[in-house]
Design an enzyme around this catalytic site. Sequence first.
Site, PDB file in Angstrom:
ATOM      1  N   ASP A 190     -11.273 -43.277 -17.180  1.00 61.15           N
ATOM      2  CA  ASP A 190     -11.003 -41.890 -17.589  1.00 61.15           C
ATOM      3  C   ASP A 190     -11.976 -40.933 -16.903  1.00 61.15           C
ATOM      4  OD1 ASP A 190      -9.733 -39.854 -19.104  1.00 61.15           O
ATOM      5  OD2 ASP A 190     -11.312 -39.957 -20.612  1.00 61.15           O
TER       6      ASP A 190
ATOM      7  N   ARG B  10       2.016 -28.513 -14.481  1.00 59.73           N
ATOM      8  CA  ARG B  10       0.690 -28.757 -15.060  1.00 59.73           C
ATOM      9  C   ARG B  10       0.317 -30.240 -15.061  1.00 59.73           C
ATOM     10  NH1 ARG B  10       0.199 -27.142 -20.825  1.00 59.73           N
ATOM     11  NH2 ARG B  10      -1.959 -27.726 -20.514  1.00 59.73           N
ATOM     12  N   LYS B  11       1.288 -31.095 -14.777  1.00 59.46           N
ATOM     13  CA  LYS B  11       1.041 -32.545 -14.837  1.00 59.46           C
ATOM     14  C   LYS B  11       0.441 -33.068 -13.533  1.00 59.46           C
ATOM     15  CE  LYS B  11       4.790 -33.588 -18.084  1.00 59.46           C
ATOM     16  NZ  LYS B  11       6.072 -34.289 -18.260  1.00 59.46           N
TER      17      LYS B  11
END
Lengths: 251, 251
Positions: free
Chosen positions: A172, A217-218
Amino acid sequence: MAKSLGRLFRAFQRLGSLTPAKTHLSPPSTGVPEGTFVRTVVELPSLFCLKPRDFSLPNSSWGPEMMRLYEYYNSQCEVETEGGGKQEGPWRRLPSYNRLFKYAPGGLYLSKIIQSKARLFTRNMRAPGAAFEYVAFANIEEQKCVCIFQAGHLLEGPPGHVHGGAIATMIDTVTGTHATLLHGPVMTANLNINYRSPIPLGSTVLLESTHDKREGRKIFMSCKMTSSDGSKVHSETTVLFLSISVSYLLR
Amino acid sequence: MAKSLGRLFRAFQRLGSLTPAKTHLSPPSTGVPEGTFVRTVVELPSLFCLKPRDFSLPNSSWGPEMMRLYEYYNSQCEVETEGGGKQEGPWRRLPSYNRLFKYAPGGLYLSKIIQSKARLFTRNMRAPGAAFEYVAFANIEEQKCVCIFQAGHLLEGPPGHVHGGAIATMIDTVTGTHATLLHGPVMTANLNINYRSPIPLGSTVLLESTHDKREGRKIFMSCKMTSSDGSKVHSETTVLFLSISVSYLLR
């Protein structure tokens, strides 16, 4: 406020001082920005404060494999010109601090005590080698990001091996840093990890983050974690990030 | 050795002292088991050593919401009989330690120093309230497991909010504990998290782990993370575990 932070963010990127994690916003160049968020104070480590520790620099806990990989990428951050001078190479080391916001208003539950003591999860220990030792390098032209990660003894999950959550944390962090470098602030929307083989505590592994595509936005990223020589795959991951305005978190 | 550990594991479960995490193996009841792994020493906290700290018990850092939920589930671990006596209730609190193996041989890279200093990732800090404060309860009959989690200030990701990796860590821990209770030792094979809303630092949230199905060695779990009153969904996750023999990790 968000626009102001966004401008500062981009200015900071242009200066070549690439932000090390998606949670780090760049220090402003002219002082604390004015805005509606009265309790928001941005720390200015490189300009007005004592120099903060850059966790991405080598320390005594780094093993030979960690140092070998570090030196390999670091040597490509500055290259020799034909005239014998130096110039920027294709890679950049990404500095890494344990905080930039002194007070980050975060919602209903966030007391002032918590605000002032908050530290980035991956940099919350000062003891060298105990937990997450890592350094990331970015190659903006090729849209690549790699991270060298040495897993400390406090990251145990299965006996003698790294916790699945610690692996998820590194993935992450690295993909988020990479996405932020390319597109500005993001939030993780989906993390899909296939764990292929366990990682013994103390190992040095390599994470390679790839930018797959952007749709509105992805932002679609993927990440492969291998042994330091690339011969063994430890995990394969896809990550979906959403591009956000900084004000989303400072509401 | 693996069979021996397996028997001990099941015996421990039968005794009602449910193992708190998939990384914890049960202490043997009659002493250190003999085997081919000369360097493997199992710590025997409850029998022969100083009593280890059970991290699942309340401490001064637990806020009112954490305590309220703890007391709700804890009150259902022992219920009154008609005659005024006490008997086991439907729920069990799962004790939680920061290690059980003193020396866990883990492969090529694992030095003796790392082995002796290794600690469970989620329990690697002694300072109350700084990082992961959590307690899990299991209802074996209904195959349910819940976990109350208070996120400390050292888990920061986005400013003022919990790191996506810390959220992944709690999900992996709780579903892994639950899968282990039902099926014995497991390893995480896939973790697929949809992050729905960020969690402010200092919040208390609830994780509900569900056992979906088992197909051979594959164990399918899911996990929902909500605000403490259940009104807000923070994440929804599916997890695939593989049932393993303990010897897999001790090779």
